[in-house]
Scaffold this active site. Structure first.
Site, PDB file in Angstrom:
ATOM      1  CB  SER A  92      29.596  90.307  76.927  1.00 18.78           C
ATOM      2  OG  SER A  92      30.643  90.568  77.821  1.00 18.78           O
TER       3      SER A  92
ATOM      4  CB  SER B 223      32.079  93.354  75.669  1.00 16.59           C
ATOM      5  OG  SER B 223      31.727  92.021  75.330  1.00 16.59           O
TER       6      SER B 223
ATOM      7  CE  LYS C 191      31.546  91.222  71.715  1.00 11.60           C
ATOM      8  NZ  LYS C 191      31.208  90.617  73.031  1.00 11.60           N
TER       9      LYS C 191
END
Length: 515
Positions: free
Chosen positions: A197, A173, A99
């Site tokens: 997330s 997210s 990420k």
């Protein structure tokens, strides 16, 4: 000279029983290692397959922000090291997605914000150092909700799409990481999780997502959202691979997973709070509970203390809003060279400028801009309400959850990771009759600091992936992994999604270097 490497998922000849064959795009890390050991696969070949899938599918999915330009060279070096010295770990030569709020000194870390285009942090995050030391290859950095919050798009990478149904949201997210793993770019991705997330997008895209006990893995070198709740998470196609990569990040030995671990387990389902929002989800949950029982678990209905879900929503909002600005400002002051944004206020101003006057190569993000303004209106860290939420509020929530475990002699709680099917792109996230979004379950684990894992459990009748979450008490991570693994053995692992099928002819082409 051209070499063609073919990977077929199965073969068929008249009169011969069909046999499944090794497919790196859906294989476990253990199966990949067995192929390495047998000499039928190299890390270089595996990385080339991953890059071929990215080239084929990411122009539609928008899961990737950057590709490691040295990935193939690293794979070649790790293949040579394997031949001369043996593997460093089970992750030796295995591609990993990261990420893009996790610092990498040799690849930009943009946080999904266009103002950080080309920003190289001063150093790797601790988790990146551990992955590299284990021989893993950082294949690339994934798209995310901008600065790990808000809608599943970023001004840097645009809108990520759900590979199971392109018109639906991938959730956030950690949307790019979940989509990339679901699409077969890599077997494992590293995510972050503040209030769901890693787990919500995992469920939405049909893969595994785990948040370990808070503090089990170092968060150093990662953009914070709310330090009280922030955690590193793992997203994978298979439960065993989530356990493997989390063990590497924790500096521990890989867990030994038991396919019959659910036999005799007592699992509680808070039916009142987690039913009635969406009939399709309720039907899928009924089937998942039947699978848990078939695997040997005793599943009973339990009641959560009255108002606990609503309290958790207020607690997380207070903590996230209050901690967002000071934690981000502290991170930015030391992570990047001074020519890049240095404060939350500067990012907010740049976001407003982009919304007011869109520019080529950047996506206006009015949803995240609203979030920046909400964060900027927070009280100071000395605020009595924030202090009470952080300490007494979380203590009460933990005690309330623990009482449910003790009263019913439970080993875990189970609930749908999302009680409402994901929204279509362009539509606001759905709320239930009580005004809640459907992903309130993962917030409980975040506030308690307890481990929680979302596992694929099939799909709703309209084809949207469905996941269940197993929540355990503090430090029960390995027990939860065993339960999740046993459930996975019953229902099966996720398949390649419709928007990222097998590559035609399953070929990877590479030019052989000539002297």
């Amino acid at each position: 000279m051209l070499t063609v490497i073919a990977f077929c998922s199965f073969t068929h000849m008249p009169g011969v029983r069909t046999q499944p064959r090794f497919d790196p795009a859906v294989a476990t890390v253990a199966q990949i290692n067995a192929a390495f050991q047998a000499g039928s696969l190299s890390s270089e070949q595996l990385v080339r397959l991953s890059l071929a899938r990215i080239r084929a599918y990411d122009p539609t999915l928008h899961a990737m922000l950057a590709i490691n330009p040295t990935a193939i060279a690293e794979a070649k070096a790790l293949d040579a090291e394997r031949r001369s010295k043996g593997p460093r770990s089970a992750l030796h030569g295995v591609p990993i997605l990261l990420k893009d709020n996790i610092d990498t000194h040799d690849m930009p870390t943009t946080l999904g914000f266009y103002g950080f285009r080309g920003a190289l942090p001063y150093a790797d995050a601790t988790v990146v150092r551990r992955l590299r030391a284990a021989g893993a290859i950082i294949l690339g950095k994934t798209n995310l909700s901008e600065l790990a919050s808000g809608p599943p798009l970023s001004s840097m990478g645009g809108q990520t799409r759900n590979p199971n149904a392109l018109e639906f949201s991938p959730a956030g997210s950690s949307n790019g990481t979940a989509v990339g793993v679901a699409a077969g770019y890599a077997p494992v991705g590293i995510a972050t999780d503040t209030t769901g997330s890693a787990r919500w997008p995992a469920a939405t895209n049909g893969v595994v997502g785990m948040r370990p006990t808070t503090g089990a893995i170092s968060y150093a070198g990662i953009q914070p959202n709310a330090p009280t709740l922030d955690s590193v998470g793992a997203i994978s196609r298979h439960v065993e691979d989530a356990g493997l990569v989390l063990a590497v990040l924790e500096g521990d030995s890989p867990p030994r997973l038991d396919p019959v671990a659910l036999r005799g387990a007592r699992v509680g389902f808070p039916r009142v709070e987690f039913s009635g929002d969406d009939p399709a989800v309720d039907a899928a949950m009924t089937a998942a509970i039947a699978a848990l029982k078939a695997a040997g678990a005793t599943v009973i209905d339990v009641d959560l203390p009255v108002g606990l879900i609503d309290l958790s929503d207020r607690l997380q909002a207070t903590i996230v809003q209050t901690e967002a600005v000071p934690s981000l400002d502290g991170y930015l002051s030391s992570a990047f060279p001074p020519r890049f944004p240095r404060s939350h206020a500067e990012i907010t101003a740049l976001s407003q400028k982009l919304v007011d006057a869109p520019m080529p190569g950047a996506t206006p993000n009015p949803g995240r801009l609203s979030g920046y303004k909400w964060e900027a209106g927070a009280p100071p860290l000395t605020d009595a309400g924030y202090q009470a939420a952080k300490t007494e509020g979380r203590q009460y929530l933990r005690a309330a959850l623990r009482s449910v475990f003790l009263d019913h002699h439970l080993d875990a709680l189970v609930y749908p990771t999302q009680t409402i099917r994901i929204n279509r792109l362009g539509e606001d996230p759905r709320r239930d009759a009580r005004g809640r979004f459907g992903n309130f379950g993962p917030v409980l684990a975040s506030l308690a600091g307890w481990p929680d894992i979302s596992i694929p459990a099939g799909a709703t009748a309209d084809g949207l992936p469905f996941g269940i979450s197993l929540l355990g008490q503090e430090n029960s991570d390995r027990q939860l992994l065993n339960y999740a693994y046993a459930f996975e053995q019953r229902v099966g692992a996720s398949k390649l999604p419709v928007a990222a099928p097998e590559l035609s002819e399953r070929r990877i082409e590479r030019k052989r270097e000539t002297k």
